[in-house]
Design a protein around this motif. Structure first.
Motif, PDB file in Angstrom:
ATOM      1  N   GLN B   6       1.070  -1.235  -0.039  1.00 36.68           N
ATOM      2  CA  GLN B   6       0.061   0.040   0.087  1.00 36.68           C
ATOM      3  C   GLN B   6       0.855   1.223   0.106  1.00 36.68           C
ATOM      4  O   GLN B   6       1.525   1.491   1.135  1.00 36.68           O
ATOM      5  N   SER B   7       0.955   1.850  -1.271  1.00 37.95           N
ATOM      6  CA  SER B   7       1.909   3.076  -1.307  1.00 37.95           C
ATOM      7  C   SER B   7       1.723   4.133  -0.680  1.00 37.95           C
ATOM      8  O   SER B   7       2.543   5.055  -0.676  1.00 37.95           O
ATOM      9  N   GLN B   8       0.245   4.314  -0.117  1.00 42.97           N
ATOM     10  CA  GLN B   8      -0.362   5.601   0.270  1.00 42.97           C
ATOM     11  C   GLN B   8      -0.197   5.357   1.679  1.00 42.97           C
ATOM     12  O   GLN B   8      -1.227   5.057   2.512  1.00 42.97           O
ATOM     13  N   GLU B  17     -17.077  13.546  -0.874  1.00 45.74           N
ATOM     14  CA  GLU B  17     -16.013  13.497  -2.346  1.00 45.74           C
ATOM     15  C   GLU B  17     -15.634  11.905  -2.083  1.00 45.74           C
ATOM     16  O   GLU B  17     -16.105  11.202  -1.309  1.00 45.74           O
ATOM     17  N   THR B  18     -15.121  11.652  -3.323  1.00 45.21           N
ATOM     18  CA  THR B  18     -14.622  10.375  -3.584  1.00 45.21           C
ATOM     19  C   THR B  18     -12.943  10.100  -3.394  1.00 45.21           C
ATOM     20  O   THR B  18     -12.302  11.054  -3.879  1.00 45.21           O
ATOM     21  N   VAL B  19     -12.682   9.036  -2.920  1.00 44.92           N
ATOM     22  CA  VAL B  19     -11.248   8.924  -2.607  1.00 44.92           C
ATOM     23  C   VAL B  19     -10.716   7.543  -3.229  1.00 44.92           C
ATOM     24  O   VAL B  19     -11.789   6.520  -2.906  1.00 44.92           O
ATOM     25  N   THR B  20      -9.760   7.473  -3.741  1.00 51.30           N
ATOM     26  CA  THR B  20      -9.069   6.095  -4.158  1.00 51.30           C
ATOM     27  C   THR B  20      -8.090   5.509  -3.330  1.00 51.30           C
ATOM     28  O   THR B  20      -6.958   6.154  -3.260  1.00 51.30           O
ATOM     29  N   LEU B  21      -7.954   4.535  -2.578  1.00 52.35           N
ATOM     30  CA  LEU B  21      -6.723   3.970  -2.016  1.00 52.35           C
ATOM     31  C   LEU B  21      -5.943   2.901  -2.686  1.00 52.35           C
ATOM     32  O   LEU B  21      -6.868   1.738  -3.416  1.00 52.35           O
ATOM     33  N   SER B  22      -4.662   2.884  -2.842  1.00 51.77           N
ATOM     34  CA  SER B  22      -4.267   1.860  -3.835  1.00 51.77           C
ATOM     35  C   SER B  22      -3.646   0.641  -3.071  1.00 51.77           C
ATOM     36  O   SER B  22      -3.144   0.656  -1.902  1.00 51.77           O
ATOM     37  N   CYS B  23      -3.748  -0.262  -3.961  1.00 51.31           N
ATOM     38  CA  CYS B  23      -2.796  -1.436  -3.357  1.00 51.31           C
ATOM     39  C   CYS B  23      -2.319  -2.445  -4.463  1.00 51.31           C
ATOM     40  O   CYS B  23      -3.128  -2.642  -5.560  1.00 51.31           O
ATOM     41  N   THR B  24      -1.122  -2.764  -4.380  1.00 51.66           N
ATOM     42  CA  THR B  24      -0.597  -3.724  -5.335  1.00 51.66           C
ATOM     43  C   THR B  24      -0.436  -5.025  -4.527  1.00 51.66           C
ATOM     44  O   THR B  24       0.011  -5.084  -3.266  1.00 51.66           O
ATOM     45  N   ALA B  72      -2.210  -6.605 -14.031  1.00 47.02           N
ATOM     46  CA  ALA B  72      -1.308  -5.477 -13.219  1.00 47.02           C
ATOM     47  C   ALA B  72      -1.122  -5.813 -11.764  1.00 47.02           C
ATOM     48  O   ALA B  72      -0.307  -4.986 -11.180  1.00 47.02           O
ATOM     49  N   LYS B  73      -1.958  -6.696 -11.277  1.00 48.56           N
ATOM     50  CA  LYS B  73      -1.845  -7.052  -9.944  1.00 48.56           C
ATOM     51  C   LYS B  73      -2.083  -5.798  -9.076  1.00 48.56           C
ATOM     52  O   LYS B  73      -1.321  -5.371  -8.097  1.00 48.56           O
ATOM     53  N   SER B  74      -3.099  -5.207  -9.286  1.00 49.33           N
ATOM     54  CA  SER B  74      -3.595  -4.170  -8.803  1.00 49.33           C
ATOM     55  C   SER B  74      -5.091  -4.313  -8.195  1.00 49.33           C
ATOM     56  O   SER B  74      -5.904  -4.781  -8.611  1.00 49.33           O
ATOM     57  N   PHE B  75      -5.372  -3.955  -6.841  1.00 47.54           N
ATOM     58  CA  PHE B  75      -6.609  -3.760  -6.293  1.00 47.54           C
ATOM     59  C   PHE B  75      -6.864  -2.489  -5.194  1.00 47.54           C
ATOM     60  O   PHE B  75      -6.806  -2.573  -4.225  1.00 47.54           O
ATOM     61  N   SER B  76      -7.525  -1.372  -6.033  1.00 48.54           N
ATOM     62  CA  SER B  76      -7.559  -0.229  -5.435  1.00 48.54           C
ATOM     63  C   SER B  76      -9.299  -0.211  -4.936  1.00 48.54           C
ATOM     64  O   SER B  76     -10.005  -0.883  -5.491  1.00 48.54           O
ATOM     65  N   ALA B  87     -13.518   7.537   8.433  1.00 46.47           N
ATOM     66  CA  ALA B  87     -12.067   7.782   8.673  1.00 46.47           C
ATOM     67  C   ALA B  87     -11.428   6.465   9.458  1.00 46.47           C
ATOM     68  O   ALA B  87     -12.274   6.161  10.545  1.00 46.47           O
ATOM     69  N   ALA B  88     -10.482   5.849   8.956  1.00 47.95           N
ATOM     70  CA  ALA B  88      -9.912   4.798   9.698  1.00 47.95           C
ATOM     71  C   ALA B  88      -8.639   4.402   8.806  1.00 47.95           C
ATOM     72  O   ALA B  88      -8.306   5.163   7.920  1.00 47.95           O
ATOM     73  N   MET B  89      -7.966   3.327   9.487  1.00 45.53           N
ATOM     74  CA  MET B  89      -6.850   2.762   8.607  1.00 45.53           C
ATOM     75  C   MET B  89      -7.532   1.615   7.891  1.00 45.53           C
ATOM     76  O   MET B  89      -8.373   0.904   8.101  1.00 45.53           O
ATOM     77  N   TYR B  90      -7.182   1.485   6.629  1.00 43.93           N
ATOM     78  CA  TYR B  90      -7.544   0.652   5.566  1.00 43.93           C
ATOM     79  C   TYR B  90      -6.315  -0.342   5.161  1.00 43.93           C
ATOM     80  O   TYR B  90      -5.335   0.162   4.785  1.00 43.93           O
ATOM     81  N   PHE B  91      -6.816  -1.444   5.351  1.00 44.47           N
ATOM     82  CA  PHE B  91      -5.783  -2.789   5.034  1.00 44.47           C
ATOM     83  C   PHE B  91      -6.239  -3.533   3.829  1.00 44.47           C
ATOM     84  O   PHE B  91      -7.353  -3.974   3.859  1.00 44.47           O
ATOM     85  N   CYS B  92      -5.222  -3.689   2.932  1.00 42.03           N
ATOM     86  CA  CYS B  92      -5.557  -4.416   1.836  1.00 42.03           C
ATOM     87  C   CYS B  92      -4.949  -5.626   2.059  1.00 42.03           C
ATOM     88  O   CYS B  92      -3.963  -6.051   2.774  1.00 42.03           O
TER      89      CYS B  92
END
Lengths: 114, 115
Positions: B6-8, B17-24, B72-76, B87-92
């Motif tokens: 998780q790069s962020q 609003e909308t937000v996108t969290l990244s995961c590879t 791409a082995k990506s799962f956002s 509001a929280a921690m998000y874990f992939c």
């Protein structure tokens, strides 16, 4: 609510003392897990169980042992606590043996080793 | 061994609003499962959404949806109409279909929702 109770919720102990954390479930699920959570590491698997008296090691099992004498209880023991074992410990269950089934977690035990 | 990145470490979004969290992730397996968990300050780990690798269709759960790109082995994770309670921690997390029993977690992204 997956019916998972962890005890104690918080514990402070001294280096070198034994510590046992308890996980109790009310649903009689076969699979149970112990994870630890540390800043910068996410959650890491310590040990897991796939039935009474059937357990196996995870990726960070050194210094820990587990026991499962009843379906509903899964105990994690630190034989001689060290400061590196200060962490938040989570118990989890799986409602089936299928890998697609998500794990459900307890509320965690915060352990501080001084 | 499988790894999840998780790069962020932190993200912020305005309410509504909308937000996108990244995961590879890195794996040589073809069959596996991916999960997003939410951890609010209460410390409880809450399942947000699940994706089976064999399904091309992206999973959705109300305001939460994923963009799964297997090649791409990506799962956002996309959160729409963000709420203060998001509001929280998000874990992939990754779980093999046939290999190791463990659920492999990323290090998490802390999401702040601004009113």
């Amino acid at each position: 609510d997956a019916g998972i109770t962890q005890s104690p919720r918080h514990k402070v102990t001294e280096t070198g003392t034994p510590v046992t954390l308890r996980c109790h479930q009310t649903e009689n699920h076969r699979y149970m897990y112990w994870y630890r959570q540390d800043p910068g590491h996410g959650l890491r698997l310590i040990h897991y169980s796939y039935g009474v008296k059937d357990t196996d090691k995870g990726e960070v099992s050194d210094g820990y042992s587990v026991s499962r004498s009843k379906t509903e209880d899964f105990l994690l023991t630190l034989e001689s606590a060290t400061s590196s074992q200060t962490s938040v410990y989570f118990c989890a269950i799986s409602e089936s043996g299928s890998r697609r089934t998500p794990l459900h977690f307890g509320n965690g035990t915060r352990l501080t080793v001084t | 061994a499988q790894t999840v990145t998780q790069s962020q470490p932190e993200m912020s979004v305005q309410e509504a609003e909308t937000v996108t969290l990244s995961c590879t992730y890195d794996t040589s397996e073809s069959d596996y499962y991916l999960f997003w968990y939410k951890q609010p300050p209460s410390r409880q780990m809450i399942l947000v959404i699940r994706q089976e690798a064999y399904k091309q269709q992206n999973a959705t759960e109300n305001r939460f949806s994923v963009n799964f790109q297997k090649a791409a082995k990506s799962f956002s994770l996309k959160i729409s109409d963000s709420q203060l309670g998001d509001a929280a921690m998000y874990f992939c997390a990754y779980r093999s279909e046939s290999g190791s029993e463990k659920l492999v977690f990323g290090k998490g992204t802390k999401l702040t929702v601004n009113p």
